[in-house]
Design an enzyme around this catalytic site. Structure first.
Site, PDB file in Angstrom:
ATOM      1  N   THR A  56      -9.135  -5.694   3.786  1.00 12.08           N
ATOM      2  CA  THR A  56      -9.053  -4.757   2.664  1.00 12.08           C
ATOM      3  C   THR A  56      -9.988  -5.311   1.597  1.00 12.08           C
ATOM      4  O   THR A  56      -9.832  -6.457   1.186  1.00 12.08           O
ATOM      5  CB  THR A  56      -7.616  -4.690   2.103  1.00 12.08           C
ATOM      6  OG1 THR A  56      -6.716  -4.357   3.156  1.00 12.08           O
ATOM      7  CG2 THR A  56      -7.506  -3.663   0.987  1.00 12.08           C
ATOM      8  N   ASP A 114       0.849  -1.184   0.000  1.00 13.15           N
ATOM      9  CA  ASP A 114       0.000   0.000   0.000  1.00 13.15           C
ATOM     10  C   ASP A 114       0.888   1.239   0.000  1.00 13.15           C
ATOM     11  O   ASP A 114       1.790   1.355   0.828  1.00 13.15           O
ATOM     12  CB  ASP A 114      -0.894  -0.018   1.243  1.00 13.15           C
ATOM     13  CG  ASP A 114      -2.118   0.866   1.064  1.00 13.15           C
ATOM     14  OD1 ASP A 114      -2.432   1.239  -0.083  1.00 13.15           O
ATOM     15  OD2 ASP A 114      -2.767   1.184   2.076  1.00 13.15           O
ATOM     16  N   LYS A 173      -4.830  -1.983  10.162  1.00 18.63           N
ATOM     17  CA  LYS A 173      -5.175  -2.156   8.751  1.00 18.63           C
ATOM     18  C   LYS A 173      -5.385  -3.618   8.371  1.00 18.63           C
ATOM     19  O   LYS A 173      -6.056  -3.901   7.372  1.00 18.63           O
ATOM     20  CB  LYS A 173      -4.013  -1.658   7.871  1.00 18.63           C
ATOM     21  CG  LYS A 173      -3.587  -0.229   8.129  1.00 18.63           C
ATOM     22  CD  LYS A 173      -4.416   0.728   7.313  1.00 18.63           C
ATOM     23  CE  LYS A 173      -3.735   2.079   7.228  1.00 18.63           C
ATOM     24  NZ  LYS A 173      -4.453   2.935   6.274  1.00 18.63           N
ATOM     25  N   ARG A 182      -8.391   3.810  13.192  1.00  9.38           N
ATOM     26  CA  ARG A 182      -7.447   4.905  13.424  1.00  9.38           C
ATOM     27  C   ARG A 182      -6.877   4.921  14.830  1.00  9.38           C
ATOM     28  O   ARG A 182      -5.734   5.356  15.029  1.00  9.38           O
ATOM     29  CB  ARG A 182      -8.126   6.241  13.138  1.00  9.38           C
ATOM     30  CG  ARG A 182      -8.634   6.404  11.730  1.00  9.38           C
ATOM     31  CD  ARG A 182      -7.520   6.291  10.712  1.00  9.38           C
ATOM     32  NE  ARG A 182      -8.033   6.488   9.354  1.00  9.38           N
ATOM     33  CZ  ARG A 182      -7.308   6.290   8.265  1.00  9.38           C
ATOM     34  NH1 ARG A 182      -6.041   5.875   8.357  1.00  9.38           N
ATOM     35  NH2 ARG A 182      -7.833   6.477   7.070  1.00  9.38           N
ATOM     36  N   GLU A 197     -10.059  12.443   7.186  1.00  9.55           N
ATOM     37  CA  GLU A 197      -9.870  13.767   6.591  1.00  9.55           C
ATOM     38  C   GLU A 197     -11.200  14.505   6.424  1.00  9.55           C
ATOM     39  O   GLU A 197     -11.273  15.718   6.629  1.00  9.55           O
ATOM     40  CB  GLU A 197      -9.207  13.614   5.217  1.00  9.55           C
ATOM     41  CG  GLU A 197      -7.803  13.054   5.280  1.00  9.55           C
ATOM     42  CD  GLU A 197      -7.339  12.587   3.910  1.00  9.55           C
ATOM     43  OE1 GLU A 197      -7.576  11.404   3.577  1.00  9.55           O
ATOM     44  OE2 GLU A 197      -6.764  13.404   3.178  1.00  9.55           O
ATOM     45  N   GLU A 234      -9.100   3.878  -2.509  1.00  4.08           N
ATOM     46  CA  GLU A 234      -7.830   3.711  -3.213  1.00  4.08           C
ATOM     47  C   GLU A 234      -8.038   3.020  -4.560  1.00  4.08           C
ATOM     48  O   GLU A 234      -9.052   2.383  -4.798  1.00  4.08           O
ATOM     49  CB  GLU A 234      -6.864   2.845  -2.391  1.00  4.08           C
ATOM     50  CG  GLU A 234      -6.675   3.343  -0.966  1.00  4.08           C
ATOM     51  CD  GLU A 234      -5.455   2.767  -0.285  1.00  4.08           C
ATOM     52  OE1 GLU A 234      -4.616   2.152  -0.985  1.00  4.08           O
ATOM     53  OE2 GLU A 234      -5.342   2.925   0.946  1.00  4.08           O
ATOM     54  N   HIS A 275      -3.563  13.910   0.852  1.00  6.88           N
ATOM     55  CA  HIS A 275      -3.787  12.968   1.954  1.00  6.88           C
ATOM     56  C   HIS A 275      -2.613  12.989   2.931  1.00  6.88           C
ATOM     57  O   HIS A 275      -2.803  13.057   4.153  1.00  6.88           O
ATOM     58  CB  HIS A 275      -3.996  11.556   1.395  1.00  6.88           C
ATOM     59  CG  HIS A 275      -4.070  10.496   2.452  1.00  6.88           C
ATOM     60  ND1 HIS A 275      -5.127  10.379   3.325  1.00  6.88           N
ATOM     61  CD2 HIS A 275      -3.186   9.510   2.783  1.00  6.88           C
ATOM     62  CE1 HIS A 275      -4.909   9.353   4.145  1.00  6.88           C
ATOM     63  NE2 HIS A 275      -3.736   8.806   3.838  1.00  6.88           N
ATOM     64  N   GLN A 283      -4.280   2.132  14.952  1.00  2.00           N
ATOM     65  CA  GLN A 283      -3.155   2.555  14.119  1.00  2.00           C
ATOM     66  C   GLN A 283      -2.279   3.605  14.817  1.00  2.00           C
ATOM     67  O   GLN A 283      -1.044   3.514  14.804  1.00  2.00           O
ATOM     68  CB  GLN A 283      -3.710   3.116  12.805  1.00  2.00           C
ATOM     69  CG  GLN A 283      -2.655   3.572  11.814  1.00  2.00           C
ATOM     70  CD  GLN A 283      -3.276   4.243  10.572  1.00  2.00           C
ATOM     71  OE1 GLN A 283      -4.495   4.253  10.395  1.00  2.00           O
ATOM     72  NE2 GLN A 283      -2.434   4.795   9.723  1.00  2.00           N
ATOM     73  N   GLU A 306     -10.484   3.893   3.432  1.00  2.00           N
ATOM     74  CA  GLU A 306      -9.533   4.599   2.572  1.00  2.00           C
ATOM     75  C   GLU A 306      -9.897   4.243   1.138  1.00  2.00           C
ATOM     76  O   GLU A 306      -9.860   3.074   0.753  1.00  2.00           O
ATOM     77  CB  GLU A 306      -8.080   4.204   2.894  1.00  2.00           C
ATOM     78  CG  GLU A 306      -7.660   4.641   4.286  1.00  2.00           C
ATOM     79  CD  GLU A 306      -6.153   4.705   4.493  1.00  2.00           C
ATOM     80  OE1 GLU A 306      -5.422   3.946   3.834  1.00  2.00           O
ATOM     81  OE2 GLU A 306      -5.716   5.531   5.328  1.00  2.00           O
ATOM     82  N   ASP A 311      -9.304   0.256   1.863  1.00  2.00           N
ATOM     83  CA  ASP A 311      -8.352  -0.202   2.875  1.00  2.00           C
ATOM     84  C   ASP A 311      -8.877   0.222   4.250  1.00  2.00           C
ATOM     85  O   ASP A 311      -8.452   1.215   4.828  1.00  2.00           O
ATOM     86  CB  ASP A 311      -6.980   0.419   2.592  1.00  2.00           C
ATOM     87  CG  ASP A 311      -5.909  -0.180   3.482  1.00  2.00           C
ATOM     88  OD1 ASP A 311      -6.016  -1.363   3.828  1.00  2.00           O
ATOM     89  OD2 ASP A 311      -4.960   0.554   3.835  1.00  2.00           O
TER      90      ASP A 311
END
Lengths: 397, 397
Positions: B242, B111, B238, B222, B342, B186, B118, B225, B184, B218
């Site tokens: 996925t 990844d 993570k 948080r 975000e 992606e 970002h 993490q 996420e 993904d």
């Protein structure tokens, strides 16, 4: 236990060990074998079972822990009872006459960071202005995913990797072959039985999922790693190659090596308590044949059972062929450090070799071997074999 | 190009797209198909080739880029020329009548972190006292290895993971279900042709190795993490899941989507220059059916060709089935951000949904869908399909 097969005195490959590997007899395809003394037993032939005719241990490992126990009993019986001699003799080859290959197809590869001494040493060198341990280190076994596609068999030449690094005082990075090629002496655990997603593996179910143990050399380019690793961790500094030993020693062979884990302070969260799988393995790191370190696996802070429980506590599953390694094994004193980074204190205190030459990091042509033994039953010894690799010059750029 | 198959007006699954997937007709085993309109074509039947009777795209992808081109031409011919109608009709199933599965067996999963917006947003939130970008970020595509064993098919339920995190002001961590479950958005690139160890893939050989494109979610916890990620990067935050989309859009379908990459300052090292593979994809993130963001892939700082060149510059090889993802796609403005982290500025500025409810992070029962389109030939559209997942409550602890 005794065997009628000729096992040299002092060999750690007696009938108490019986590690599994994949080998090819001259001109024949790869197959699964068990090592006894200086011979390897063709299991597909000896047990008349095609699961062992595969080029990896994966199909057998996927059959689960009950089956692993049964096969071990059958092999002991074959090697102990002279009545099987004719049949077994026909299935034995001298190890020196066969080619050993990667013993299993690697699914996911996780690398931990579970030696307190190693983590403190690295912290002091890489982040001299901070506490050596990050706040999480004593609460969880810190780890990350590595590249499984570049896990290679012992003996595979290691080409010096190229990459970016930044010289001290420079703003922009340079590019070229690594100048700080290093080793990491590690112990790897191989998953046999898969788990399901959302079903964590508790510490006390470790032996139902883990098939056995290999030795790992997690080759590392320290200059590339230092430049790239923030904030997402090591990547190209490690991904070019990880070598593993050819013999997977089953957990059942390590009964006599089980010891009390080191005390953990603070006590970890409940899901990480217990799982009594500390192992008294003594590693040996040889550089061009000379022993430069004897890292004690007994000193590891986090056990493999705790690592597996942690890996799955978020619901992640494990698969047959998953490999998770301990991280560099380093003891309290210099002679027990498992990397050149630590042995030479980041290159500032070179090793002096027997021939008078010195080393900070690896030079082209250097051969590194990591071997290990464990206590066996009685006065016996369990040999974990070794993992070796020789550094080849970087490709032309 | 036109087709005699009925394709609904405005569909992005016309004969210029032709993405590959793996599907099971009712009561039948999985096989490889190509999507056309709202149908899927059984390739093993239509082309009379057993490589497509496999339950993954891997055997076909391993045949290499010349073969991919030939098959695409054959499929276009079958779908364009009415003379093939009887034969093709017998091999078509409505998409709504089949079960789609993971399209390929994932080898290594990498990844990246290649959106400037970002990376700056995350840096500002997680490390408010520092420059948002680490010094390496503009010199190399920062990336890390993820867990390939938990890459799952679109539609797989996502069980809220449990783990360790540390509450603000606390010394010791807490344990329990994540409170900051995130997405996420992606774009993932799928390797078809392997490379050899010690033979880097230059930026301009991208299309010889990369077969096509999928969408990735993904999923990220948080809080887990933030506590675990120093110094070795994201791991359990993570690794629980996925999700990827069912249709692998071949690079050949994205010709009209190729655009000039964004300017890079400073100019990267020579091995990262060129490789003109920026793509004008528009992503759409839907939360319970409501569009909450439209991340522009055109704004990505590092291209997939640069990512592949970087991944292999140290001599690491790639394998058939390797997946490397872009990292969260975020644009310059709020409505273009590809994560809730975000979109809600770390939970401080909740999203207000159409029904008046608010969201910081995901709640149990929430369904997230990521879709994307690309410009096709003429006024046409290429649909990349979508990847979806619904949050299930954490398992009891």
């Amino acid at each position: 236990m005794t065997t009628w097969v000729a096992v040299p005195a002092g060999s750690g490959f007696g009938v108490d060990n019986l590690p599994y590997g994949v080998y090819s007899p001259p001109g024949a395809p790869p197959r699964v074998g068990v090592r006894i003394g200086n011979h390897v037993l063709d299991l597909a032939a000896a047990l008349d079972d095609p699961v062992f005719a595969a080029p990896t241990l994966n199909p057998f490992m996927a059959q689960g822990s009950r089956r692993w126990r049964t096969v071990r009993e059958q092999v002991v019986e074959l090697l102990s009872d002279e009545r099987h001699r004719a049949r077994v003799d026909a299935a034995l080859s001298p190890v020196a006459a066969v080619v050993l290959s990667l013993p299993f197809a690697v699914a996911d590869f996780v690398d931990y960071y579970s030696s307190l001494h190693h983590a403190c040493n690295v912290g002091r060198m890489f982040r001299p202005d901070e506490e050596p341990l990050k706040p999480n280190w004593r609460h969880l076994p810190v780890g990350y995913h590595g590249r499984s596609g570049t896990v290679v068999a012992s003996g595979t030449p290691i080409v010096r990797p190229a990459g970016q690094w930044r010289a001290p005082g420079d703003d922009a990075p340079s590019f070229g072959p690594t100048r700080r090629l290093d080793i990491e002496a590690e112990v790897g655990f191989v998953v046999g039985s898969p788990s399901r997603m959302s079903q964590p593996v508790p510490v006390d179910r470790f032996a139902e999922h883990v098939f056995g143990v290999v030795l790992c050399n997690d080759w590392s380019a320290r200059d590339i790693q230092a430049w790239e690793y923030v904030p997402l961790g090591p990547y190209l500094g490690k991904s070019f190659a990880t070598s593993i030993s050819p013999w997977v020693v089953p957990l059942a062979a390590l009964d006599a090596a089980r010891i009390r884990p080191v005390a953990q302070d603070p006590e970890p969260l409940p899901y990480l308590r217990g799982g009594d799988w500390a192992l008294d393995l003594t590693l040996e790191v040889r550089l061009n044949g000379e022993v430069v370190s004897r890292p004690p696996f007994a000193d590891m802070y986090w056990t493999a059972a705790q690592q597996l429980a942690h890996m799955t506590v978020n619901g992640a599953s494990v698969r047959t062929g998953d490999l998770f390694a301990s991280g560099t094994v380093s003891g309290a004193v210099r002679e027990q450090r498992g990397s050149l980074l630590e042995l030479t204190w980041n290159g500032t205190d070179p090793l002096v070799l027997a021939d008078g030459s010195t080393r900070t990091f690896l030079e082209d042509g250097d051969m590194v071997t990591i071997a290990a033994t464990a206590p066996g039953a009685g006065a016996g010894l369990i040999d974990l074999g070794d993992v070796t690799g020789t550094i080849k010059p970087a490709r032309p750029i």
